[in-house]
Write a protein that holds these residues in place. Structure first.
Motif, PDB file in Angstrom:
ATOM      1  N   SER A 315      48.803  43.788   8.445  1.00  0.00           N
ATOM      2  CA  SER A 315      49.165  44.396   6.521  1.00  0.00           C
ATOM      3  C   SER A 315      47.288  43.953   5.704  1.00  0.00           C
ATOM      4  O   SER A 315      47.135  45.018   5.102  1.00  0.00           O
ATOM      5  N   ASP A 316      46.518  43.467   6.362  1.00  0.00           N
ATOM      6  CA  ASP A 316      45.725  42.961   5.559  1.00  0.00           C
ATOM      7  C   ASP A 316      44.452  43.975   6.021  1.00  0.00           C
ATOM      8  O   ASP A 316      43.477  45.165   5.656  1.00  0.00           O
ATOM      9  N   LEU A 317      45.215  44.644   7.951  1.00  0.00           N
ATOM     10  CA  LEU A 317      43.535  45.646   8.252  1.00  0.00           C
ATOM     11  C   LEU A 317      43.891  46.772   7.374  1.00  0.00           C
ATOM     12  O   LEU A 317      43.496  47.938   7.419  1.00  0.00           O
ATOM     13  N   GLU A 318      45.816  46.883   7.472  1.00  0.00           N
ATOM     14  CA  GLU A 318      46.157  48.340   6.503  1.00  0.00           C
ATOM     15  C   GLU A 318      45.817  49.463   5.600  1.00  0.00           C
ATOM     16  O   GLU A 318      45.040  49.849   5.280  1.00  0.00           O
ATOM     17  N   GLY A 319      45.089  47.945   4.624  1.00  0.00           N
ATOM     18  CA  GLY A 319      44.488  48.083   3.227  1.00  0.00           C
ATOM     19  C   GLY A 319      42.862  47.745   3.105  1.00  0.00           C
ATOM     20  O   GLY A 319      42.489  48.015   2.714  1.00  0.00           O
ATOM     21  N   ASP A 320      42.361  48.316   4.366  1.00  0.00           N
ATOM     22  CA  ASP A 320      40.765  47.704   4.480  1.00  0.00           C
ATOM     23  C   ASP A 320      40.397  48.756   4.894  1.00  0.00           C
ATOM     24  O   ASP A 320      40.215  49.512   6.375  1.00  0.00           O
ATOM     25  N   ASP A 321      39.713  49.954   3.876  1.00  0.00           N
ATOM     26  CA  ASP A 321      38.998  50.998   4.205  1.00  0.00           C
ATOM     27  C   ASP A 321      37.595  50.890   5.153  1.00  0.00           C
ATOM     28  O   ASP A 321      37.303  51.328   5.538  1.00  0.00           O
ATOM     29  N   VAL A 322      37.191  49.588   4.958  1.00  0.00           N
ATOM     30  CA  VAL A 322      35.690  49.380   5.648  1.00  0.00           C
ATOM     31  C   VAL A 322      36.607  49.242   7.396  1.00  0.00           C
ATOM     32  O   VAL A 322      35.608  49.968   8.167  1.00  0.00           O
ATOM     33  N   PHE A 323      36.870  48.296   7.233  1.00  0.00           N
ATOM     34  CA  PHE A 323      37.819  48.301   8.664  1.00  0.00           C
ATOM     35  C   PHE A 323      38.130  49.981   9.702  1.00  0.00           C
ATOM     36  O   PHE A 323      37.584  49.759  10.678  1.00  0.00           O
ATOM     37  N   THR A 324      38.791  49.990   8.488  1.00  0.00           N
ATOM     38  CA  THR A 324      39.874  51.719   8.718  1.00  0.00           C
ATOM     39  C   THR A 324      38.388  52.300   9.172  1.00  0.00           C
ATOM     40  O   THR A 324      38.124  52.924  10.794  1.00  0.00           O
TER      41      THR A 324
END
Length: 773
Positions: A315-324
């Protein structure tokens, strides 16, 4: 009766410059003036004047009587050139360019004088923008002729000629048709439009590479972007044709070497705005969590002290624009696609000296290697570690030989794919120079930590493998797992003194207990911090009991972001800056013309000796080697960290006052002077970047042997007295140094470092096809 032979001799005698000029003013000047004088009469009269002027200009070029010598050009003709170059008659304008070029080729002095004439430069600029291919071609040739000398090149590159030339080039519609694809060999004969394009490219490259960096900053950004795209296309075609064995046609037409074109691309893009910019706050949330206190907690508890792991939920990754954005920068469908996504299209990134802030100097050193093929070890390593030794660390085996270059990019990609299949890992350095998304993350992270730059490497490993052997780094790293998983083993740092950049590495023998160490498995999105000096190794091993399918798909891709603490930005560097600021303040408060005491006159030498003593203290005081974060762009709520900075400074000053010895420092100076070798003191060369506003305290920190000799001569005769005076000087500095003054100078120096590194990064990104568009 007149002697016929004598008449012939008299007729063939050259006229003096004065006679030729007078003849020009009498016979030629009126006609040329009439040709450029606005008229309200019939067009036929204007056309007739232009035709007459064209005939006279051709006569000048042919040197037929009564044409004067082209060197020097008559002053009246030079005065008319701005108007002639701007003539509505294409013949007059083009011939004027040719006359000017011919004069320049005959005389270097004439070339420099014409290039330095603002009116002539303005006329050339108007000729370049007149809309006629013939005139533009003649103007380009004139620019090349006037640029035969360094003075001519510098004057023209700083004139309106350069922006007009860039605009002319920006109107090119198709580079591909003009230069050729290079896939099926070259055309037998180059078309006239292509010849004109080659000439424009050559002129653009020459002018851009002759222009001072500061003046390029004033060019209109959209124009620069368009020109850079076209130049990159030319450069790509030229490199492709260069590797073709059946094509030499481009060499006969385009005079610019590939490295000259790449230098022009680099220069043009250094100051472009970066659309992929990230704010430090965005990166802070991705790396340390949403809460503002998270980064402060990290800095106070873990930074340069112990490893730290930040696990990310899905869930953290899905909202992390930098990681995406970073995740999407690579093609992750198959191992071959991954290799393609970060290996294809690479060029080498030559190293920039740690204290080099003058990009012009850097370009002078590396201009002929910009855009060169990648070099093994300098840019990339393809390595696997096998055969565990008795100490537990393995032996590295490399797929390529040291120093290899890879001019055939396609073949290099295929070799890397084969290496992955054979258990080798690919380690590519300088990702912040090759990917806009990585560059934006690295830049924001450097701002967050208050450091000049952050390096970035990408590592791709096959299943069941180890890439690099067990080692420690001279910089801190943040490891970001992008794909798959990797098992890390990290040992605590057994030495209290942190390793410095550029210092030799020590053997690992006795540093680690193979049965100990902390083990962490990083999954996609996880971030782990490894401080400098902590020994570590990483594997793509999987736990027993997992299926063969899981093993075969366990490829790992991770990014490491290296926070390299340059010498000026350690706490030792901050103290050197504080000493410099305090000394400058002492110079400022002295009344002009006052009688200074001997101690005041010796203050710069006492300061130089104290710089040496502080350096010696850093060999035993751990706090001096830690990164100084006073310029870090932290959340406003990070009060505890800011308070700790002041406390650290006060503690360091206390230690300096108590432990910096006169004798130790003076002995090191004696050794350097005796051996006539100041290499041990080259570490202080970065101090030259600090402003020295008062002549008495001015020291050349790049050549300190002279000041060191003066220091030794002054102090050696009465060491006891000098020691007491040094102690007094040291005590006054430690009690009166102003933290805020040092902060301001520290931050100003950081801006200089950041500017130089950012310019370098933008130029290298452009050479990888990222033009800031």
């Amino acid at each position: 009766m007149e002697n016929p032979d004598g008449a012939r001799k008299k007729k063939g005698r050259r006229r003096s410059g004065g006679e030729a000029s007078a003849s020009f003013d009498r016979d030629v000047f009126p006609i040329l003036l009439a040709a450029v004088t606005p008229t309200t009469g019939p067009n036929q009269r204007a056309s007739s004047s232009a035709a007459a002027a064209a005939r006279l200009l051709r006569r000048l070029l042919s040197r037929s009587p009564p044409a004067p010598a082209l060197s020097p050009l008559p002053g009246s003709l030079v005065a008319l050139l701005p108007l002639l170059l701007s003539s509505s008659s294409h013949s007059v304008a083009a011939l004027s360019c040719e006359v000017m070029g011919a004069a320049a080729l005959q005389s270097m002095e004439a070339a420099e004088a014409l290039a330095s004439d603002g009116g002539v430069a303005g006329g050339l600029a108007r000729a370049l923008g007149g809309g006629s291919q013939r005139v533009a071609e003649a103007a380009c040739n004139a620019v090349m002729d006037l640029s035969a000398s360094p003075v001519g090149r510098e004057r023209l590159s700083g004139s309106p000629v350069l922006p007009r030339l860039l605009y002319l080039f920006s109107q090119v519609e198709s580079i591909s048709r003009a230069v050729g694809s290079g896939s099926t060999g070259c055309q037998a004969r180059v078309s006239e439009p292509s010849k004109c394009l080659y000439l424009i490219v050559d002129t653009v490259v020459l002018m851009v590479n002759s222009c001072k960096v500061g003046k390029l900053h004033n060019l209109q950004q959209e124009l620069v972007r368009k020109v850079t795209l076209l130049l990159y296309e030319v450069w790509s075609k030229v490199r492709l044709l260069q590797s073709s064995t059946d094509c030499t046609n481009w060499k006969d037409q385009l005079q610019s070497r590939p490295y000259e074109i790449s230098e022009a691309i680099f220069r043009l893009t250094m100051d472009l705005d970066c659309p992929a910019h990230l704010e430090p706050d965005e990166v802070r949330k991705s790396f340390f969590g949403q809460t503002e206190s998270d980064v402060e907690k990290f800095a106070l508890m873990y930074w340069e002290n112990s490893p730290y792991l930040y696990r990310k939920r899905q869930s953290d990754l899905e909202g992390d624009d930098v990681f995406t954005a970073l995740h999407n920068a690579f093609d992750l469908r198959t191992p071959d696609a991954i290799v393609e996504s970060f290996i294809r299209g690479l060029v080498s990134c030559p190293a920039i000296a740690s204290d080099e802030l003058n990009i012009d100097s850097f370009l002078d050193e590396v201009h002929d290697s910009l855009g060169a093929p990648v070099k093994y070890r300098q840019d990339v390593r393809v390595v696997r570690t096998r055969d565990q030794t008795s100490t537990g660390s393995g032996v590295e085996e490399h797929f390529f030989d040291d120093g290899m270059v890879f001019p055939d990019g396609t073949a290099f990609v295929e070799q890397c794919k084969d290496a992955i299949k054979n258990g080798f890992s690919i380690a590519l350095r300088g990702m912040e120079f090759r990917s806009e998304k990585v560059a934006a993350i690295a830049s924001a992270l450097a701002d967050l930590f208050g450091q000049p730059s952050v390096g970035a490497n990408i590592y791709f490993s096959p299943p069941g493998s180890q890439g690099l052997a067990r080692h420690y780094d001279d910089h801190c790293v943040l490891v970001w797992q992008l794909l798959g998983r990797k098992k890390w083993k990290i040992w605590p740092n057994t030495k209290s003194i942190l390793p410095r950049l550029y210092e030799p590495f020590h053997s690992l023998d006795g540093l680690v207990d193979d049965s100990g160490g902390r083990v962490e498995v990083l999954h996609e999105g996880d971030i782990m911090y490894v401080p400098r000096g902590h020994v570590h190794e990483a594997h793509t091993d999987v736990d027993e009991g997992e299926s063969e399918v899981d093993v075969s798909t366990n490829y790992s891709l991770h990014l490491t972001l290296a926070i390299e603490v340059e010498p000026p930005f350690e706490w030792e560097g901050f103290v050197h800056i504080a000493l410099h600021c305090w000394l400058e303040e002492q110079e400022l408060v002295r009344s002009p013309g006052s009688v200074q005491s001997k101690l005041e006159e010796q203050a710069p030498l006492f300061a130089l000796l104290l710089h040496v003593a502080i350096r010696l203290l850093s060999n035993s005081d751990p706090s001096l080697r830690k990164a100084c974060m006073v310029a870090a762009k932290l959340p406003s709520s990070s009060n505890s960290l800011r308070s700790s900075h002041r406390s650290t400074f006060a503690e360091i000053l206390h230690n300096i006052n108590r432990n910096c010895g006169f004798e130790d420092a003076l002995r090191s100076v004696e050794l350097v002077v005796k051996e006539r070798n100041d290499e041990p003191f080259q570490w202080m060369s970065w101090l030259r970047h600090l402003p020295q506003q008062h002549g008495r305290s001015r020291i050349d920190f790049c050549d300190v042997l002279g000041p060191l000799e003066e220091l030794l001569d002054m102090f050696i005769s009465d060491r006891e007295r000098a020691s007491a005076d040094f102690a007094d000087f040291k005590s006054r500095f430690c009690s009166r140094a102003v933290y805020d003054d040092a902060c301001r100078e520290f931050e100003a120096l950081l801006v200089l470092y950041r500017t130089a590194r950012t310019r370098y990064a933008k130029g290298m990104l452009a050479l990888h096809g990222k033009h800031g568009g």
